[in-house]
Design a protein around this motif. Structure first.
Motif, mmCIF file in Angstrom:
data_model
loop_
_atom_site.group_PDB
_atom_site.id
_atom_site.type_symbol
_atom_site.label_atom_id
_atom_site.label_comp_id
_atom_site.label_asym_id
_atom_site.label_seq_id
_atom_site.Cartn_x
_atom_site.Cartn_y
_atom_site.Cartn_z
ATOM 1 N N LEU A 143 34.757 80.268 19.176
ATOM 2 C CA LEU A 143 34.962 78.855 18.831
ATOM 3 C C LEU A 143 33.943 78.406 17.783
ATOM 4 O O LEU A 143 34.284 77.718 16.818
ATOM 5 C CB LEU A 143 34.862 77.980 20.087
ATOM 6 N N ALA A 144 32.689 78.835 17.980
ATOM 7 C CA ALA A 144 31.629 78.432 17.052
ATOM 8 C C ALA A 144 31.896 78.951 15.637
ATOM 9 O O ALA A 144 31.711 78.233 14.649
ATOM 10 C CB ALA A 144 30.283 78.938 17.560
ATOM 11 N N GLU A 145 32.389 80.190 15.551
ATOM 12 C CA GLU A 145 32.674 80.769 14.232
ATOM 13 C C GLU A 145 33.676 79.928 13.448
ATOM 14 O O GLU A 145 33.690 79.940 12.228
ATOM 15 C CB GLU A 145 33.264 82.179 14.393
ATOM 16 N N ARG A 146 34.544 79.233 14.158
ATOM 17 C CA ARG A 146 35.534 78.363 13.484
ATOM 18 C C ARG A 146 35.040 76.926 13.395
ATOM 19 O O ARG A 146 35.799 76.026 13.063
ATOM 20 C CB ARG A 146 36.872 78.371 14.226
ATOM 21 N N GLY A 147 33.806 76.688 13.768
ATOM 22 C CA GLY A 147 33.254 75.327 13.676
ATOM 23 C C GLY A 147 33.859 74.380 14.702
ATOM 24 O O GLY A 147 33.916 73.169 14.482
ATOM 25 N N LYS A 204 38.713 81.579 35.393
ATOM 26 C CA LYS A 204 39.057 80.824 34.180
ATOM 27 C C LYS A 204 37.840 80.133 33.566
ATOM 28 O O LYS A 204 36.862 79.847 34.264
ATOM 29 C CB LYS A 204 40.120 79.769 34.474
ATOM 30 N N ILE A 205 37.906 79.922 32.254
ATOM 31 C CA ILE A 205 36.938 79.037 31.585
ATOM 32 C C ILE A 205 37.751 78.060 30.748
ATOM 33 O O ILE A 205 38.636 78.475 29.981
ATOM 34 C CB ILE A 205 35.969 79.803 30.662
ATOM 35 N N SER A 206 37.488 76.769 30.942
ATOM 36 C CA SER A 206 38.193 75.750 30.156
ATOM 37 C C SER A 206 37.192 75.002 29.294
ATOM 38 O O SER A 206 36.074 74.733 29.738
ATOM 39 C CB SER A 206 38.845 74.716 31.071
ATOM 40 N N VAL A 207 37.627 74.646 28.095
ATOM 41 C CA VAL A 207 36.783 73.794 27.246
ATOM 42 C C VAL A 207 37.609 72.623 26.737
ATOM 43 O O VAL A 207 38.822 72.742 26.559
ATOM 44 C CB VAL A 207 36.213 74.560 26.025
ATOM 45 N N LEU A 208 36.935 71.519 26.536
ATOM 46 C CA LEU A 208 37.588 70.346 25.960
ATOM 47 C C LEU A 208 37.163 70.267 24.504
ATOM 48 O O LEU A 208 35.966 70.323 24.203
ATOM 49 C CB LEU A 208 37.145 69.086 26.707
ATOM 50 N N ILE A 209 38.157 70.173 23.616
ATOM 51 C CA ILE A 209 37.842 70.135 22.183
ATOM 52 C C ILE A 209 38.639 69.012 21.513
ATOM 53 O O ILE A 209 39.579 68.482 22.104
ATOM 54 C CB ILE A 209 38.180 71.489 21.490
ATOM 55 N N ASN A 210 38.300 68.729 20.260
ATOM 56 C CA ASN A 210 39.078 67.773 19.476
ATOM 57 C C ASN A 210 40.497 68.333 19.291
ATOM 58 O O ASN A 210 40.684 69.486 18.948
ATOM 59 C CB ASN A 210 38.391 67.614 18.111
ATOM 60 N N ALA A 211 41.507 67.471 19.532
ATOM 61 C CA ALA A 211 42.904 67.927 19.526
ATOM 62 C C ALA A 211 43.326 68.556 18.201
ATOM 63 O O ALA A 211 44.214 69.398 18.157
ATOM 64 C CB ALA A 211 43.818 66.766 19.866
ATOM 65 N N GLU A 212 42.655 68.137 17.103
ATOM 66 C CA GLU A 212 43.041 68.693 15.801
ATOM 67 C C GLU A 212 42.849 70.200 15.729
ATOM 68 O O GLU A 212 43.480 70.874 14.942
ATOM 69 C CB GLU A 212 42.195 68.055 14.692
ATOM 70 N N THR A 223 43.423 72.371 18.207
ATOM 71 C CA THR A 223 44.111 73.061 19.297
ATOM 72 C C THR A 223 44.633 74.441 18.896
ATOM 73 O O THR A 223 44.302 75.460 19.506
ATOM 74 C CB THR A 223 45.308 72.210 19.811
ATOM 75 N N GLU A 224 45.452 74.453 17.848
ATOM 76 C CA GLU A 224 46.104 75.719 17.497
ATOM 77 C C GLU A 224 45.089 76.735 16.999
ATOM 78 O O GLU A 224 45.163 77.914 17.346
ATOM 79 C CB GLU A 224 47.207 75.465 16.479
ATOM 80 N N LEU A 225 44.121 76.243 16.221
ATOM 81 C CA LEU A 225 43.073 77.144 15.718
ATOM 82 C C LEU A 225 42.323 77.773 16.891
ATOM 83 O O LEU A 225 42.071 78.983 16.914
ATOM 84 C CB LEU A 225 42.111 76.337 14.832
ATOM 85 N N ALA A 226 41.990 76.970 17.891
ATOM 86 C CA ALA A 226 41.229 77.480 19.036
ATOM 87 C C ALA A 226 42.054 78.484 19.842
ATOM 88 O O ALA A 226 41.554 79.547 20.222
ATOM 89 C CB ALA A 226 40.799 76.314 19.936
ATOM 90 N N VAL A 227 43.304 78.157 20.083
ATOM 91 C CA VAL A 227 44.149 79.073 20.868
ATOM 92 C C VAL A 227 44.270 80.414 20.133
ATOM 93 O O VAL A 227 44.107 81.483 20.722
ATOM 94 C CB VAL A 227 45.539 78.445 21.146
ATOM 95 N N ARG A 228 44.500 80.347 18.825
ATOM 96 C CA ARG A 228 44.629 81.601 18.047
ATOM 97 C C ARG A 228 43.316 82.370 18.045
ATOM 98 O O ARG A 228 43.296 83.589 18.196
ATOM 99 C CB ARG A 228 45.041 81.292 16.607
ATOM 100 N N ALA A 229 42.210 81.642 17.877
ATOM 101 C CA ALA A 229 40.899 82.312 17.828
ATOM 102 C C ALA A 229 40.618 83.035 19.143
ATOM 103 O O ALA A 229 40.161 84.182 19.148
ATOM 104 C CB ALA A 229 39.802 81.282 17.560
ATOM 105 N N LEU A 230 40.910 82.399 20.256
ATOM 106 C CA LEU A 230 40.633 83.022 21.561
ATOM 107 C C LEU A 230 41.592 84.169 21.815
ATOM 108 O O LEU A 230 41.219 85.218 22.345
ATOM 109 C CB LEU A 230 40.719 81.982 22.676
ATOM 110 N N HIS A 231 42.825 83.982 21.406
ATOM 111 C CA HIS A 231 43.821 85.043 21.596
ATOM 112 C C HIS A 231 43.357 86.305 20.874
ATOM 113 O O HIS A 231 43.424 87.399 21.414
ATOM 114 C CB HIS A 231 45.181 84.563 21.058
ATOM 115 N N SER A 232 42.836 86.150 19.663
ATOM 116 C CA SER A 232 42.417 87.357 18.943
ATOM 117 C C SER A 232 41.042 87.841 19.402
ATOM 118 O O SER A 232 40.800 89.043 19.461
ATOM 119 C CB SER A 232 42.529 87.167 17.430
#
Ligand code: ADP
Ligand code: ASP
Ligand code: MG
Length: 421
Positions: A379-383, A395-403, A405-414
């Motif tokens: 997550l940090a690498e993507r700012g 599980k680990i959940s994080v709350l982030i700015n909604a903008e 969302t997709e970037l975070a899901v893709r980043a974690l998936h990879s």
């Protein structure tokens, strides 16, 4: 001969062409000599259309009346929104008869499938099996309207959005079915929502516990209660597509108790939920019992608090408390806190509904270290800034700015290499 419950979601019965296709799939199971009960959803979009009617009238302010003055409307909401399933169950029964398959439709009250009185999110209490068993012995397919039942007050009730999954699993349990097949528009459970990550991969098997977390954390592919019910009754569910070509392989995903192969995966999936909102209480007096007071204020207002974090604020003896509530409850929560301001003792409130909860889930996390580090680095690498964190054993959940969302899901998936099998 096996006894099978087949469930078809909204997109699988979206129009007459799709209903004909479903009838063919059911007829094929009957031709194989199986006893079949089918659970159907409303045509896709229909329940939303009906909810729209309810919301529009509910928002009326006639002669100065407000909503609370007229009393709750959930009983009538149920009478209205359950009707979509009545239509599809009848249509499928006709389509089956025209294929030479004996069939009839069943509404919740006709079975009866009994629920508690929590209209709009009722829980199933019992399912009578006598009439269903009679239908089986007459060689008839039972086409059951999902999502609905009859409450203790003799009114129609509904099981919460996505509730046909729960109808299907509960029916399978009550009828002691050998299989419960949930047909949908994707060919199984994926490592994350394939609509936002095209590289997402179908899992052959997933543990009940993982599916339960994924569903609770936002993956709407199965209703949470359906997974709970299947797990408690040790009934494996197969999730597969109703869109497969004739004769094509359609193995789907088996949701079942964990086995050794599953534990080898550290993370099984990534889920996200846009249904959250964040509240921060500023300058809350830092003494024992303060958080309890806030939680009591929320529970008295019937608001469920999810993630919580407390941080030291600029002055001594004060703290900021941040927590999340359902987006729908944000207004109610803020009003209740404002009203209790002097009792609780705080300086101000901030709220933000432009947030998303993103989570990683996996039973392998129990026995591996470094999972959180990988997650936060990705997550940090993507700012992407993390506002609140919540963890459990799997599980680990994080709350982030909604903008993001997709970037975070893709980043974690990879980051967890979920695209490779
Ligand atoms: P149905 O109408 O058949 O009940 P839903 O729309 O409720 O279908 O559920 C299927 C949808 O769930 C898929 O189209 C997909 O976009 C979404 N989904 C979210 N997370 C996942 C996941 N991890 N695996 C598969 N589908 C997912
Ligand atoms: N039709 C209902 C809904 O849209 C129930 C379901 O599809 O499972 O929520
Ligand atoms: Mg669904």
């Amino acid at each position: 001969m096996a006894r099978i419950v087949m469930k078809f979601g909204g997109t699988s019965v979206a129009n007459l062409e799709r209903i004909r296709r479903v009838a063919d799939l059911v007829a094929a199971e009957v031709a194989n000599g199986n006893e079949v009960a089918v659970v159907v959803s409303a045509m896709s979009g229909e329940t939303n259309r009906l909810v729209g009617f309810v919301d529009a009238l509910d928002a009326d302010r006639v002669n100065g009346h407000n909503q609370s003055m007229g009393g709750p409307i959930e009983d009538e909401y149920d009478a209205i929104v359950s009707s979509g399933e009545q239509v599809t169950s009848g249509l499928l029964a006709i389509a089956l008869r025209r294929r030479g398959v004996k069939a009839r439709s069943w509404l919740g009250w006709q079975i009866p499938l009994r629920t508690d009185m929590a209209h709009s999110s009722a829980r199933i209490e019992s399912i009578e099996d006598t009439k269903m068993n009679e239908a089986f012995s007459e060689g008839k397919v039972a086409v059951v309207a999902g999502f609905q039942g009859i409450s203790d007050d003799g009114r129609i009730s509904t099981l919460g959005r996505g509730g046909s999954d729960t109808s299907a699993v509960a029916l399978a349990v009550a009828l002691k079915a050998d299989r419960c097949d949930i047909y949908t528009d994707v060919d199984g459970i994926y490592t994350t929502d394939p609509r936002i990550v095209p590289e997402a991969r179908r899992l052959n098997r997933i543990a009940f516990e993982e599916m339960l977390e994924l569903a609770s954390l936002g993956a709407k592919v199965l209703q949470v209660r359906s997974v709970e019910l299947a797990m408690n009754n040790n009934l494996p569910i197969r999730v597969l597509t109703s869109f497969a070509k004739d004769g094509a392989d359609n193995p789907g995903t088996l949701v079942c108790h964990e086995d050794e192969t599953m534990e080898e995966r550290i993370v099984s999936g990534v889920a996200y939920s846009r249904d959250e909102a964040q509240i921060t209480i500023l300058q809350l007096e830092d003494t024992p019992g303060m958080v309890a007071k806030v939680c009591k204020t929320m529970s008295d207002a019937n608001v469920i608090v999810d993630m919580i974090v407390q941080s030291i604020s600029r002055s001594d003896n004060a703290a900021n408390l941040t927590f999340t509530v359902g987006k729908r409850d944000l207004e109610k929560a803020v009003t209740a806190l404002e009203a209790a301001k002097s009792d609780i003792g705080f300086e101000g409130l901030k709220s933000d509904s432009n947030v998303t909860k993103v989570s990683i889930v996996g039973i392998g996390m129990r026995s591996h270290t470094g999972v959180a580090q990988t997650m936060f680095e990705a997550l940090a690498e993507r700012g992407i800034n993390v506002e609140v964190i919540a963890t459990s054993e799997i599980k680990i959940s994080v709350l982030i700015n909604a903008e993001y969302t997709e970037l975070a899901v893709r980043a974690l998936h990879s980051a967890f290499e979920l695209e490779v099998g």
